[in-house]
Write an enzyme that holds these catalytic residues in place. Structure first.
Site, short mmCIF file in Angstrom:
data_model
loop_
_atom_site.label_atom_id
_atom_site.label_comp_id
_atom_site.label_asym_id
_atom_site.label_seq_id
_atom_site.Cartn_x
_atom_site.Cartn_y
_atom_site.Cartn_z
N ASP A 188 0.67 -0.90 0.36
CA ASP A 188 0.32 0.21 0.73
C ASP A 188 0.77 1.11 -0.04
OD1 ASP A 188 -2.26 1.37 -0.41
OD2 ASP A 188 -2.97 1.05 1.92
N ASN A 203 -11.10 -2.51 -4.91
CA ASN A 203 -10.62 -1.95 -5.78
C ASN A 203 -11.03 -0.81 -7.09
OD1 ASN A 203 -6.70 -2.86 -4.53
ND2 ASN A 203 -7.98 -1.37 -3.99
C1 IPE Z 1 -5.53 -2.86 0.10
O1 IPE Z 1 -5.18 -1.23 -0.34
C2 IPE Z 1 -5.51 -3.49 -1.20
C3 IPE Z 1 -3.93 -3.69 -2.43
C4 IPE Z 1 -3.07 -3.45 -1.96
C5 IPE Z 1 -3.85 -3.85 -3.26
P1 IPE Z 1 -5.74 0.02 -0.16
O2 IPE Z 1 -5.64 0.87 -0.44
O3 IPE Z 1 -7.33 -1.26 -1.43
O4 IPE Z 1 -6.95 -0.11 0.81
P2 IPE Z 1 -7.64 0.35 1.47
O5 IPE Z 1 -8.53 1.23 0.57
O6 IPE Z 1 -7.11 1.73 2.51
O7 IPE Z 1 -8.74 -0.16 2.95
C1 IPE Z 2 -1.72 0.46 -3.34
O1 IPE Z 2 -1.20 1.47 -3.26
C2 IPE Z 2 -1.53 -0.39 -5.10
C3 IPE Z 2 -3.38 -0.91 -4.50
C4 IPE Z 2 -3.88 -0.83 -4.22
C5 IPE Z 2 -3.94 -1.73 -6.11
P1 IPE Z 2 -2.98 2.70 -4.12
O2 IPE Z 2 -3.35 3.01 -4.65
O3 IPE Z 2 -3.75 2.06 -2.53
O4 IPE Z 2 -2.09 3.77 -2.50
P2 IPE Z 2 -2.87 4.72 -1.61
O5 IPE Z 2 -3.25 4.05 0.17
O6 IPE Z 2 -3.98 5.99 -2.30
O7 IPE Z 2 -1.25 6.02 -1.45
MG MG Z 3 -4.60 2.34 -0.56
#
Ligand code: IPE
Ligand code: IPE
Ligand code: MG
Length: 246
Positions: A25, A73
């Site tokens: 993340d 997602n």
């Molecule tokens: C969790 O990250 C899912 C992945 C890393 C694929 P998210 O960014 O989607 O999680 P939330 O929304 O902060 O819980």
């Molecule tokens: C994790 O990074 C990747 C996926 C969930 C695909 P994020 O895209 O959630 O990054 P933040 O949490 O918005 O910084």
């Molecule tokens: Mg995230």
């Protein structure tokens, strides 16, 4: 016994976790901090994936499981979702040969029916090509959700019972055989980068006794030193599985 629930069977405490699961993340925030579009963080994140795969294989980790795309997602803006799909395609195209060369087996878990035919074909090809590799298993969780996994396992059990014509006893190990990651022991260590301290619908069943490690480091910045800090923290833990420390 190695595939049964850690709540029933206490795995040997090893210096290196057999199975590491990572919630990657912070890609978006990494990019925003640099005044770049969010998707630049996803592109950079691929480099961190390459590095962590190599580092885990070198350290003797047997299973590395990476949360790449959650069942939630899809709620992101459609241009970000399609960018992530294109990135998945190019990573599968470019990286499978390298994994194979390094003796790494590729698996993908999640509801793949939601992905286009090209992705499904690349996944099948990558899994088939690397099926004989034993050095480490790299599992990519894509359109994965812990609740989806538990439900699909329950549906399989029900279907099996209907086909057999009599109800079968349902216990932890018969249930767990139907989970998407039935081929692996439960994770010893869960790492989440990006500062949030939550599970976000990752491996809900399997995380029952997993050691949790949270770091503020954004995923694109997660390097060998960051991995070693997580491993050092893991080594200092005492895993009790409900027992006493004695
Ligand atoms: C969790 O990250 C899912 C992945 C890393 C694929 P998210 O960014 O989607 O999680 P939330 O929304 O902060 O819980
Ligand atoms: C994790 O990074 C990747 C996926 C969930 C695909 P994020 O895209 O959630 O990054 P933040 O949490 O918005 O910084
Ligand atoms: Mg995230």
């Amino acid at each position: 016994m190695s595939h049964t629930s850690s709540t029933l069977h206490v795995p040997d405490v090893a210096a290196v976790p057999r199975h590491i699961a990572i919630i990657m993340d912070g890609n978006g925030r990494w990019a925003t901090q640099r005044k770049l579009p969010r998707v630049a963080g996803h592109t950079k994140g691929i480099e961190a994936v390459r590095a962590v795969v190599k580092a885990c294989a070198r350290r003797g980790v047997e299973y590395l499981t990476l949360f790449a795309f959650s069942s939630e997602n899809w709620r992101r803006p459609s241009d970000e979702v399609s960018f992530l799909m294109r990135l998945f395609v190019s990573a599968l195209e470019r990286e499978t040969a390298r994994l194979h060369k390094n003796g790494i087996r590729l698996r993908v878990v999640g509801d793949l029916s939601m992905f286009d035919a090209r992705i499904q074909a690349l996944v099948r090809r990558g899994e088939a090509q690397t099926a004989g590799n034993t050095r480490m298993t790299l599992t990519i969780a894509a359109n994965y959700g812990g609740r989806w996994d538990i439900l699909q396992a329950a549906r399989q059990l029900v279907a099996q019972t209907m086909a057999d014509g009599h109800p079968a006893p349902v216990d932890e190990s018969s249930f767990a055989q139907h989970l998407a990651m039935a081929f692996a022991p439960e994770p010893d260590l869960l790492i989440r980068t990006g500062g949030e301290q939550r599970v976000s619908n990752f491996l809900l069943w399997q995380l029952a006794y997993t050691e949790l490690y949270f770091t503020d480091t954004f995923w694109p910045d997660f390097d060998d030193a960051a991995l070693d800090a997580a491993l050092a923290s893991y080594r200092a833990r005492e895993r009790r599985f409900g027992r006493t420390g004695a």
